[in-house]
Write an enzyme that holds these catalytic residues in place. Structure first.
Site, PDB file in Angstrom:
ATOM      1  N   ASP A  67      33.964  40.147  43.812  1.00  0.00           N
ATOM      2  CA  ASP A  67      32.925  41.156  44.045  1.00  0.00           C
ATOM      3  C   ASP A  67      31.851  41.140  42.965  1.00  0.00           C
ATOM      4  OD1 ASP A  67      34.672  42.071  42.092  1.00  0.00           O
ATOM      5  OD2 ASP A  67      35.568  43.577  43.374  1.00  0.00           O
ATOM      6  N   ASN A 137      42.645  54.363  42.731  1.00  0.00           N
ATOM      7  CA  ASN A 137      42.782  54.872  44.107  1.00  0.00           C
ATOM      8  C   ASN A 137      43.416  53.846  45.041  1.00  0.00           C
ATOM      9  OD1 ASN A 137      40.770  53.011  44.453  1.00  0.00           O
ATOM     10  ND2 ASN A 137      39.205  54.438  45.160  1.00  0.00           N
ATOM     11  N   HIS A 139      42.442  50.669  45.455  1.00  0.00           N
ATOM     12  CA  HIS A 139      41.564  49.630  46.021  1.00  0.00           C
ATOM     13  C   HIS A 139      41.921  48.253  45.469  1.00  0.00           C
ATOM     14  CE1 HIS A 139      38.221  50.254  42.716  1.00  0.00           C
ATOM     15  NE2 HIS A 139      38.999  49.279  42.362  1.00  0.00           N
ATOM     16  N   GLU A 144      37.672  50.199  49.337  1.00  0.00           N
ATOM     17  CA  GLU A 144      38.055  51.567  49.011  1.00  0.00           C
ATOM     18  C   GLU A 144      38.958  52.146  50.107  1.00  0.00           C
ATOM     19  OE1 GLU A 144      37.519  52.224  46.073  1.00  0.00           O
ATOM     20  OE2 GLU A 144      35.429  52.478  45.487  1.00  0.00           O
TER      21      GLU A 144
HETATM   22  C1  F6R Z   1      37.356  43.633  40.010  1.00  0.00           C
HETATM   23  C2  F6R Z   1      37.907  44.317  41.179  1.00  0.00           C
HETATM   24  C3  F6R Z   1      38.545  45.658  41.073  1.00  0.00           C
HETATM   25  C4  F6R Z   1      39.366  45.861  39.799  1.00  0.00           C
HETATM   26  C5  F6R Z   1      39.944  47.260  39.753  1.00  0.00           C
HETATM   27  C6  F6R Z   1      40.666  47.520  38.448  1.00  0.00           C
HETATM   28  O1  F6R Z   1      36.819  42.378  40.358  1.00  0.00           O
HETATM   29  O2  F6R Z   1      37.816  43.802  42.243  1.00  0.00           O
HETATM   30  O3  F6R Z   1      39.378  45.857  42.196  1.00  0.00           O
HETATM   31  O4  F6R Z   1      40.394  44.901  39.751  1.00  0.00           O
HETATM   32  O5  F6R Z   1      38.926  48.205  39.904  1.00  0.00           O
HETATM   33  O6  F6R Z   1      39.741  47.518  37.403  1.00  0.00           O
HETATM   34  P1  F6R Z   1      40.212  47.567  35.880  1.00  0.00           P
HETATM   35  O7  F6R Z   1      40.977  46.323  35.633  1.00  0.00           O
HETATM   36  O8  F6R Z   1      38.934  47.621  35.090  1.00  0.00           O
HETATM   37  O9  F6R Z   1      41.051  48.783  35.732  1.00  0.00           O
END
Ligand code: F6R
Length: 247
Positions: A67, A137, A139, A144
């Site tokens: 992403d 959450n 995701h 989401e």
């Molecule tokens: C990042 C992504 C997100 C993160 C998730 C956790 O490329 O796709 O799904 O893996 O938001 O983020 P952190 O590791 O910063 O807690």
């Protein structure tokens, strides 16, 4: 599928880096699905060390990031392009630029960019390993709660919870982009093998739901039950109280 407690971030990150490294050693033209965020930083540190110590040829490796934030230029310090430069591509500058793929978050036509990216992933074939973090959450990527399991790469709205969680990387919450281009759940599931990591108390609730065995669109990571080759590694703080359960 089972949640495995590896005790601490170091060991889980090192294990994951070794798996990425072994994959390239076995197959130099491997396709890697990469993630960003705080969870992955140590994975890349160990991965870079292994690549350097072993002088690995990565010129044929193809990488696809999950992403990118909408509206951030590639050189914005919090863009995922820049993150990848900082943690991997500048540290081991032997990847082939044309084999490195991250959605373009400041494309003029975002929908066309999402479609182009999805097509690229499909045409290139399944990732040999997809690494994933998880949001508080539940995701994965920026899929989401409520995301369809048929979703493909597209422009997504970030939830309040994600904006709040990710504000730790920005000066303040107002600066966090409100949208992203993200691979969809079906795009993620096309990988051959998936390794999901979660560290820290803040991930415990999401991991507990993921370990519940109930597929629930409100916890997008539970789509992983449908994949035959998923590993989930957590540290002690993110481990559910009820460990040892096969789902
Ligand atoms: C990042 C992504 C997100 C993160 C998730 C956790 O490329 O796709 O799904 O893996 O938001 O983020 P952190 O590791 O910063 O807690």
């Amino acid at each position: 599928m089972k949640v495995i407690n590896l005790g601490n971030r170091h060991d889980a990150s090192f294990y994951t880096a070794c798996e990425l490294f072994n994959q390239i050693e076995r197959k130099p033209e491997s396709k890697l699905g990469l993630a960003t965020g705080g969870t992955m930083v140590d994975v890349y540190t160990h991965f870079v060390n292994l690549l350097k110590m072993n002088d690995v040829d990565v010129s044929k490796v193809e990488t696809f990031n999950l992403d990118e934030y909408v509206g951030l230029s590639q050189t914005h310090p919090e863009s995922y392009h820049q993150y990848m430069q900082n943690v991997l591509f500048d540290q081991y500058p032997f990847f082939t630029a044309s084999c490195v793929h991250v959605p373009v978050g400041d494309a003029e036509d975002l929908d066309a960019e999402a479609e182009r990216y999805e097509q690229l992933v499909q045409e290139s074939g399944p990732a040999d390993i997809q690494i994933l973090g998880i949001g508080e959450n539940g995701h994965i990527g920026f899929n989401e709660p409520g995301t369809s399991k048929k979703s493909k790469t597209r422009v997504v709205d970030l939830t309040e919870s994600t904006i709040r969680a990710n504000s730790r990387y920005f000066d303040n919450e107002d600066e966090v982009p409100k949208q992203a281009i993200s691979m969809g759940l079906s795009t993620i599931l096309s990988a051959k093998r998936i390794i999901l990591l979660a560290f820290g108390e803040k991930k415990k609730a999401a991991i507990t739901k993921l370990a519940s065995g109930v597929e629930d669109a409100d916890v997008p990571a539970t789509i992983l039950y449908e994949h035959p080759n998923v590993e989930i590694y957590v540290d002690d703080a993110a481990a559910p109280d009820d460990m040892g359960r096969e789902v």
